[in-house]
Write a protein that holds these residues in place. Structure first.
Motif, PDB file in Angstrom:
ATOM      1  N   GLU B 279       1.024  -1.126   0.061  1.00 18.19           N
ATOM      2  CA  GLU B 279      -0.003   0.109  -0.096  1.00 18.19           C
ATOM      3  C   GLU B 279       0.759   1.293   0.084  1.00 18.19           C
ATOM      4  O   GLU B 279       1.647   1.342   1.012  1.00 18.19           O
ATOM      5  CB  GLU B 279      -1.013  -0.198   1.307  1.00 18.19           C
ATOM      6  N   PHE B 280       0.822   2.134  -0.947  1.00 15.97           N
ATOM      7  CA  PHE B 280       1.503   3.315  -0.987  1.00 15.97           C
ATOM      8  C   PHE B 280       0.851   4.389  -1.782  1.00 15.97           C
ATOM      9  O   PHE B 280      -0.035   4.303  -2.475  1.00 15.97           O
ATOM     10  CB  PHE B 280       3.071   2.924  -1.905  1.00 15.97           C
ATOM     11  N   TRP B 281       1.364   5.481  -1.477  1.00 17.63           N
ATOM     12  CA  TRP B 281       0.696   6.693  -2.346  1.00 17.63           C
ATOM     13  C   TRP B 281       1.520   7.343  -3.580  1.00 17.63           C
ATOM     14  O   TRP B 281       2.629   7.362  -3.547  1.00 17.63           O
ATOM     15  CB  TRP B 281       0.577   7.903  -1.156  1.00 17.63           C
ATOM     16  N   MET B 282       0.461   7.480  -4.401  1.00 16.14           N
ATOM     17  CA  MET B 282       1.204   7.788  -5.735  1.00 16.14           C
ATOM     18  C   MET B 282       0.597   9.221  -6.017  1.00 16.14           C
ATOM     19  O   MET B 282      -0.543   9.550  -5.830  1.00 16.14           O
ATOM     20  CB  MET B 282       0.548   6.819  -6.610  1.00 16.14           C
ATOM     21  N   ILE B 283       1.452   9.977  -6.905  1.00 19.00           N
ATOM     22  CA  ILE B 283       1.068  11.245  -7.334  1.00 19.00           C
ATOM     23  C   ILE B 283       1.019  11.131  -8.903  1.00 19.00           C
ATOM     24  O   ILE B 283       2.163  10.907  -9.578  1.00 19.00           O
ATOM     25  CB  ILE B 283       2.145  12.418  -6.928  1.00 19.00           C
ATOM     26  N   GLU B 284       0.099  11.504  -9.443  1.00 19.26           N
ATOM     27  CA  GLU B 284      -0.144  11.224 -11.051  1.00 19.26           C
ATOM     28  C   GLU B 284      -0.773  12.470 -11.652  1.00 19.26           C
ATOM     29  O   GLU B 284      -2.003  12.404 -11.840  1.00 19.26           O
ATOM     30  CB  GLU B 284      -0.940   9.896 -11.396  1.00 19.26           C
ATOM     31  N   GLY B 460     -13.319  14.506 -29.500  1.00 22.38           N
ATOM     32  CA  GLY B 460     -12.353  15.543 -29.272  1.00 22.38           C
ATOM     33  C   GLY B 460     -11.144  15.337 -28.523  1.00 22.38           C
ATOM     34  O   GLY B 460     -10.679  15.655 -27.730  1.00 22.38           O
ATOM     35  N   THR B 461     -10.495  14.266 -29.261  1.00 25.77           N
ATOM     36  CA  THR B 461      -9.203  13.803 -28.672  1.00 25.77           C
ATOM     37  C   THR B 461      -8.179  14.829 -28.582  1.00 25.77           C
ATOM     38  O   THR B 461      -8.013  15.713 -29.371  1.00 25.77           O
ATOM     39  CB  THR B 461      -9.078  12.519 -29.398  1.00 25.77           C
ATOM     40  N   VAL B 462      -7.282  14.780 -27.537  1.00 26.14           N
ATOM     41  CA  VAL B 462      -6.019  15.786 -27.632  1.00 26.14           C
ATOM     42  C   VAL B 462      -4.887  14.920 -27.277  1.00 26.14           C
ATOM     43  O   VAL B 462      -4.858  14.079 -26.511  1.00 26.14           O
ATOM     44  CB  VAL B 462      -6.308  16.780 -26.662  1.00 26.14           C
ATOM     45  N   PRO B 463      -3.937  15.587 -27.740  1.00 28.63           N
ATOM     46  CA  PRO B 463      -2.275  15.074 -27.280  1.00 28.63           C
ATOM     47  C   PRO B 463      -2.326  15.399 -25.683  1.00 28.63           C
ATOM     48  O   PRO B 463      -2.761  16.396 -25.149  1.00 28.63           O
ATOM     49  CB  PRO B 463      -1.246  16.009 -27.889  1.00 28.63           C
ATOM     50  N   HIS B 464      -1.917  14.395 -25.050  1.00 29.90           N
ATOM     51  CA  HIS B 464      -2.038  14.586 -23.488  1.00 29.90           C
ATOM     52  C   HIS B 464      -0.736  13.667 -23.002  1.00 29.90           C
ATOM     53  O   HIS B 464      -0.231  12.607 -23.852  1.00 29.90           O
ATOM     54  CB  HIS B 464      -3.127  14.324 -22.795  1.00 29.90           C
ATOM     55  N   SER B 465      -0.354  14.129 -22.066  1.00 29.16           N
ATOM     56  CA  SER B 465       0.862  13.314 -21.185  1.00 29.16           C
ATOM     57  C   SER B 465       0.678  13.332 -19.600  1.00 29.16           C
ATOM     58  O   SER B 465      -0.198  14.090 -19.121  1.00 29.16           O
ATOM     59  CB  SER B 465       2.020  14.018 -21.504  1.00 29.16           C
ATOM     60  N   GLY B 466       1.721  12.420 -19.134  1.00 29.53           N
ATOM     61  CA  GLY B 466       1.400  12.485 -17.567  1.00 29.53           C
ATOM     62  C   GLY B 466       2.490  11.693 -17.163  1.00 29.53           C
ATOM     63  O   GLY B 466       3.328  11.263 -17.837  1.00 29.53           O
ATOM     64  N   PHE B 467       2.634  11.408 -15.740  1.00 34.65           N
ATOM     65  CA  PHE B 467       3.627  10.690 -15.250  1.00 34.65           C
ATOM     66  C   PHE B 467       3.259  10.260 -13.686  1.00 34.65           C
ATOM     67  O   PHE B 467       2.336  10.933 -13.342  1.00 34.65           O
ATOM     68  CB  PHE B 467       5.136  11.315 -15.165  1.00 34.65           C
ATOM     69  N   GLY B 468       3.971   9.578 -13.248  1.00 37.00           N
ATOM     70  CA  GLY B 468       3.698   9.145 -11.860  1.00 37.00           C
ATOM     71  C   GLY B 468       5.122   9.120 -11.036  1.00 37.00           C
ATOM     72  O   GLY B 468       5.939   8.755 -11.436  1.00 37.00           O
ATOM     73  N   LEU B 469       4.745   9.468  -9.675  1.00 36.64           N
ATOM     74  CA  LEU B 469       5.778   9.527  -8.661  1.00 36.64           C
ATOM     75  C   LEU B 469       5.091   9.007  -7.329  1.00 36.64           C
ATOM     76  O   LEU B 469       4.301   8.938  -6.896  1.00 36.64           O
ATOM     77  CB  LEU B 469       6.051  10.875  -8.384  1.00 36.64           C
ATOM     78  N   GLY B 470       5.958   7.828  -7.129  1.00 36.32           N
ATOM     79  CA  GLY B 470       5.491   7.055  -5.841  1.00 36.32           C
ATOM     80  C   GLY B 470       6.139   8.026  -4.607  1.00 36.32           C
ATOM     81  O   GLY B 470       7.219   8.290  -4.363  1.00 36.32           O
ATOM     82  N   PHE B 471       5.154   8.463  -3.849  1.00 36.25           N
ATOM     83  CA  PHE B 471       5.466   9.257  -2.759  1.00 36.25           C
ATOM     84  C   PHE B 471       6.484   8.733  -1.828  1.00 36.25           C
ATOM     85  O   PHE B 471       7.347   9.471  -1.387  1.00 36.25           O
ATOM     86  CB  PHE B 471       4.114   9.771  -1.941  1.00 36.25           C
ATOM     87  N   GLU B 472       6.273   7.501  -1.343  1.00 40.94           N
ATOM     88  CA  GLU B 472       7.167   6.930  -0.494  1.00 40.94           C
ATOM     89  C   GLU B 472       8.753   6.781  -0.924  1.00 40.94           C
ATOM     90  O   GLU B 472       9.673   7.076  -0.246  1.00 40.94           O
ATOM     91  CB  GLU B 472       6.906   5.423  -0.111  1.00 40.94           C
ATOM     92  N   ARG B 473       8.883   6.550  -2.289  1.00 36.22           N
ATOM     93  CA  ARG B 473      10.257   6.542  -2.985  1.00 36.22           C
ATOM     94  C   ARG B 473      10.571   8.146  -3.095  1.00 36.22           C
ATOM     95  O   ARG B 473      11.747   8.017  -2.707  1.00 36.22           O
ATOM     96  CB  ARG B 473       9.996   6.218  -4.627  1.00 36.22           C
ATOM     97  N   LEU B 474       9.927   9.002  -3.082  1.00 38.23           N
ATOM     98  CA  LEU B 474      10.574  10.509  -2.980  1.00 38.23           C
ATOM     99  C   LEU B 474      10.856  10.564  -1.398  1.00 38.23           C
ATOM    100  O   LEU B 474      11.986  11.336  -1.291  1.00 38.23           O
ATOM    101  CB  LEU B 474       9.253  11.292  -3.214  1.00 38.23           C
ATOM    102  N   LEU B 475      10.083  10.078  -0.591  1.00 35.06           N
ATOM    103  CA  LEU B 475      10.558  10.313   0.869  1.00 35.06           C
ATOM    104  C   LEU B 475      11.960   9.482   1.151  1.00 35.06           C
ATOM    105  O   LEU B 475      12.610   9.887   1.833  1.00 35.06           O
ATOM    106  CB  LEU B 475       9.344   9.962   1.787  1.00 35.06           C
ATOM    107  N   ARG B 476      11.895   8.509   0.608  1.00 31.94           N
ATOM    108  CA  ARG B 476      13.204   7.733   0.784  1.00 31.94           C
ATOM    109  C   ARG B 476      14.218   8.512   0.405  1.00 31.94           C
ATOM    110  O   ARG B 476      15.384   8.722   1.054  1.00 31.94           O
ATOM    111  CB  ARG B 476      13.010   6.386   0.274  1.00 31.94           C
ATOM    112  N   TYR B 477      13.964   9.143  -0.730  1.00 31.73           N
ATOM    113  CA  TYR B 477      14.942   9.830  -1.407  1.00 31.73           C
ATOM    114  C   TYR B 477      15.466  11.236  -0.550  1.00 31.73           C
ATOM    115  O   TYR B 477      16.695  11.517  -0.345  1.00 31.73           O
ATOM    116  CB  TYR B 477      14.881  10.396  -2.822  1.00 31.73           C
ATOM    117  N   VAL B 478      14.449  11.844  -0.089  1.00 27.55           N
ATOM    118  CA  VAL B 478      14.864  13.085   0.600  1.00 27.55           C
ATOM    119  C   VAL B 478      15.104  12.904   2.137  1.00 27.55           C
ATOM    120  O   VAL B 478      15.851  13.873   2.831  1.00 27.55           O
ATOM    121  CB  VAL B 478      13.696  14.116   0.617  1.00 27.55           C
ATOM    122  N   THR B 479      14.759  11.730   2.693  1.00 28.03           N
ATOM    123  CA  THR B 479      15.220  11.411   3.953  1.00 28.03           C
ATOM    124  C   THR B 479      16.449  10.638   4.076  1.00 28.03           C
ATOM    125  O   THR B 479      17.158  10.476   5.216  1.00 28.03           O
ATOM    126  CB  THR B 479      14.252  10.742   4.849  1.00 28.03           C
TER     127      THR B 479
END
Lengths: 499, 499
Positions: B279-284, B460-479
């Motif tokens: 179970e982890f938190w994602m930012i998308e 009405g399709t459009v070009p679009h993009s996105g990405f995902g960042l695992g919040f705990e992975r970010l936290l592991r990185y900054v701590t």
């Protein structure tokens, strides 16, 4: 510090992002500068000489108008290509347009864009497009939930949802709270806060097969449950979806002082009504060193802050709701945002209600649950202002609430507002180990699940309080939408888990 | 507008809340004013004449010092009561103290409080308190997760978690994004993004019983699965916990232009490692009218914004991590926050890696998945800066990624940073209906689950993009914390769902 970050960030990169959002274009000076507009066509009006195209990108309620004057096109306009694309630009089509931002002669809009270039990125076949119909019911839009955010109503709902979520975070951050995440999957049961969904990696089909084989071999039905082996389940025991993050929030409040959750919670009740969701988002602040009075202060501040935020930052969306969804909405929100909340005990509330007993389906009496009809009568008819009711009979409240010395009541708290009744429920928590244990034993709770919760009362216990706000209930209140299923992108309810 | 809200709010209510947080006391002028301190005792030093008590409330890394001078107590001090409470004030006890805020003669602290009143709210029996031990392992603290936020390490982790969460929201709000909630319970399967947990209200025990009874009656094991009747399940069909909110985010981005999710996601993989959580938190984030270059611009801005926020707002917590958890952490974060990200195609990355093939366990070749060892070598050894790799072989990427004209690659994107490798994964999405359908068919996907997703390409399709960042992975990185289980309050993993 915030300013520094923002500035550094903007210098580094923001200028490279494109296109400009329509809300920013609408707020720009119409000085004839070249702009690019991307969005979806709402309407096209094509008269002999003039074409007006309303384009919306969801960044604001208002659309921007693209204008093309056949008698005097802009100097830079590629007339032939524009005409070809106008022919394809019906409702729902996506476009990318370039032109000059100029003052608009039309009423109700300060700026418009004179077309120099128009590209239809994605056509929208009008015979098939589900949002073509003139009168679309909420039910119909729910069935097309993947497209409904393109309508006026749901664009406004989801922008409000965004603003209210950020208001929640801003309020708590400004007041020294730490945002925490309570677990979603849990093996605790939060003592009957509601029916729970089971979470498993055991194969139900495999269990059926094991059952059939055991039955073939002569096993008795009475002992069938022994075939379900939770030690082989993912977590090694039976697991469920959380109904509340409060108990875990308490563990963090008794270390970080002020914390809040804002996450999904779940109820498996088979309630198929406009006021229930099976999956909804809850906000649960929990504060060490706060007593019931502090809790009430915070609840009042919080609600008023959220409503003021809505009134100030979501004006055009609110005006739409006020006009089309619930007349008088803005006045109601302003009233609650500006009026001090009346505080009365449960006993006083019952006494006041008993004087109007003939008004109610459920007759009020000391010891009864206060029903929605009672709540609304208190706040709308008797006190004509937001009301906080505190000190409820302990028999109708949860085990963790702080017991008063009268032996009959607990330091519970409900916030009632005109229009819907209860919007917040909370309490001071029992911080005395012996009293908490006694309350658990009275309820025949299995304490093996709660040793960690009792530990908070064994090691440096402190007075503490908290409350819960259902995010969708708040949204229903500030938008006037009548069904909770219409304030969350993809509602979950009995027999409903589409998309 | 923000200022107005804040001011109005403060005038109305904030002054009534108590006590003042220690972080605010530490930032106050030591002008001898009367203050109240609430928190938990960290240490007590009691010499002949002087008593020093360090009190922490989790609002900041630093504690505040209470001082009691037996030779010259404050004029208002209740000496007898203070002495009685000092006797009970051992490590872990909760206290409420009153005194005067004065300059501290001790080094490392600007202010201290001379005691006038001291009340131990909750004692802490030192023989039983789990946090008494001198050297506590991370494993031991995980078993006491309900108390670990009271330690220096976990107090710092959870304050960082709070700051990073608010930084995420602030970044997107400043850039015109709408926060949205993708559903948690879903009947889609996000096409093999990972193993899923099943959500059900069917009784497993009942299914076993039905199986046994059918077996008693002679049913064959091969047909046992027909005994599981999902039409009777809560949602009327088989349901699971989401592995990603991306597809639903796309539906909202193609209406509101720029949206982001920030919510829990779930993977039922049986991976018992420091780098996996169930179970982890994602930012998308998901953006209409953004191509792959825009996506890369945003990813770079986002990471740099988050790291700058950490460096500016979490200084004392970061200094602790730098000293005790990962030497050089601050320098590493500063480097990434200030250095432009190198952008290379997958093909270039493989060519660069092939020159160092002897360094790797997995030999790199065109078409291979880039392993963590490769990622780290690219960013740490070859380019010595953050790296964005784009245009991956389509065979190793998901069905929804935009196909390049070369017929071999898709517009995928990974962001690699020194220290951990991949921190973000994303792509431009395939917005062409025919190409998307072909990609689905190549994978033999059941398209009945995805008609709504395909609709976005029909209307009405459009070009679009996105990405995902695992919040705990970010936290592991900054701590610098080495185990993901130590950056979330209550980790879930195989056989682990305590609290």
């Amino acid at each position: 510090m915030r300013g520094t970050l923002l500035k550094a960030y903007k210098i580094a990169t923001i200028v490279r992002m494109k296109p400009t959002l329509i809300k920013d274009l609408l707020a720009s000076k119409p000085d004839g500068k070249a702009v690019t507009v991307c969005g979806w066509v709402r309407t096209v009006r094509d008269s002999k000489n003039l074409v007006f195209i309303q384009v919306n990108d969801g960044s604001s309620f208002a659309s921007i108008q693209l204008t093309f004057d056949r008698t005097s096109p802009s100097a830079g306009a590629d007339v032939k290509a524009i005409e070809e694309n106008i022919a394809k630009a019906n409702t729902g089509a996506s476009v990318r347009a370039e032109g000059l931002l100029v003052p608009s002669p039309a009423s109700g809009q300060a700026v418009e864009v004179t077309l120099e270039k128009l590209i239809v990125l994605g056509e929208c076949p009008s015979d098939a497009y589900p949002l073509q119909k003139n009168k679309m019911s909420m039910e119909y839009l729910r069935e097309n939930a993947h497209l409904r955010a393109r309508t006026n109503t749901f664009g406004a709902v989801f922008r409000m949802r965004n603003q209210m979520a950020f208001a929640v975070h801003s309020f708590f951050q400004e007041n020294g709270f730490q945002y925490i995440n309570a677990p979603i999957i849990t093996c605790s049961d939060a003592e009957g806060a509601g029916e729970m969904f089971q979470v498993t990696t055991l194969s139900l089909e495999k269990i059926a097969e094991i059952g059939v084989k055991a039955g073939n071999a002569g096993k008795k039905a009475e002992s069938a449950s022994s075939l379900v082996d939770y030690s082989k389940d993912f977590f090694g025991k039976k697991a469920s979806l959380t109904v509340s993050g409060q108990l875990e929030a308490e563990t963090l409040a008794t270390a970080l002082s002020r914390v809040y959750t804002f996450g999904p919670t779940f109820r498996a009740e088979n309630s198929n009504t406009p006021r229930h969701l099976s999956e909804f988002w809850m906000i649960e602040p929990e504060m060490a060193f706060f007593d019931l009075d502090d809790d009430m202060d915070l609840a009042e501040s919080f609600i008023q802050y959220l409503l003021r935020w809505a009134l100030e930052k979501c004006r055009s969306d609110l005006e739409f709701f006020d006009k089309r969804i619930q007349n008088g909405l803005i006045a109601m929100l302003e009233h609650v945002a500006e009026t001090p909340f009346k505080r009365i005990s449960y006993t006083e509330a019952i006494e006041a209600l008993e004087k109007h007993a003939d008004k109610f389906e459920y007759k009020p009496f000391w010891g009864c649950d206060i029903q929605t009809e009672h709540e609304r009568y208190l706040t709308e008819q008797i006190y004509k202002c937001p009301v906080m009711v505190y000190n409820y009979p302990k028999a109708i409240k949860a085990f963790y609430m702080k017991q008063n010395d009268d032996g009959k009541t607990v330091k519970a708290l409900d916030v009632l507002v005109p229009g819907i009744g209860e919007i917040i429920g909370g309490s001071e928590r029992e911080e005395n180990y012996d009293k908490l244990l006694a309350a658990c034993n009275e309820r025949n709770m299995d304490m093996s699940n709660y040793t960690w919760y009792l530990d908070l009362r064994r090691f440096g216990t402190v007075p503490h309080s908290g409350f819960g706000l259902g995010f969708e209930r708040l949204l229903r209140y500030v938008t006037g939408m009548s069904n909770l299923r219409d304030v969350i992108p993809y509602p979950r309810a009995p027999k409903l888990a589409d998309f």
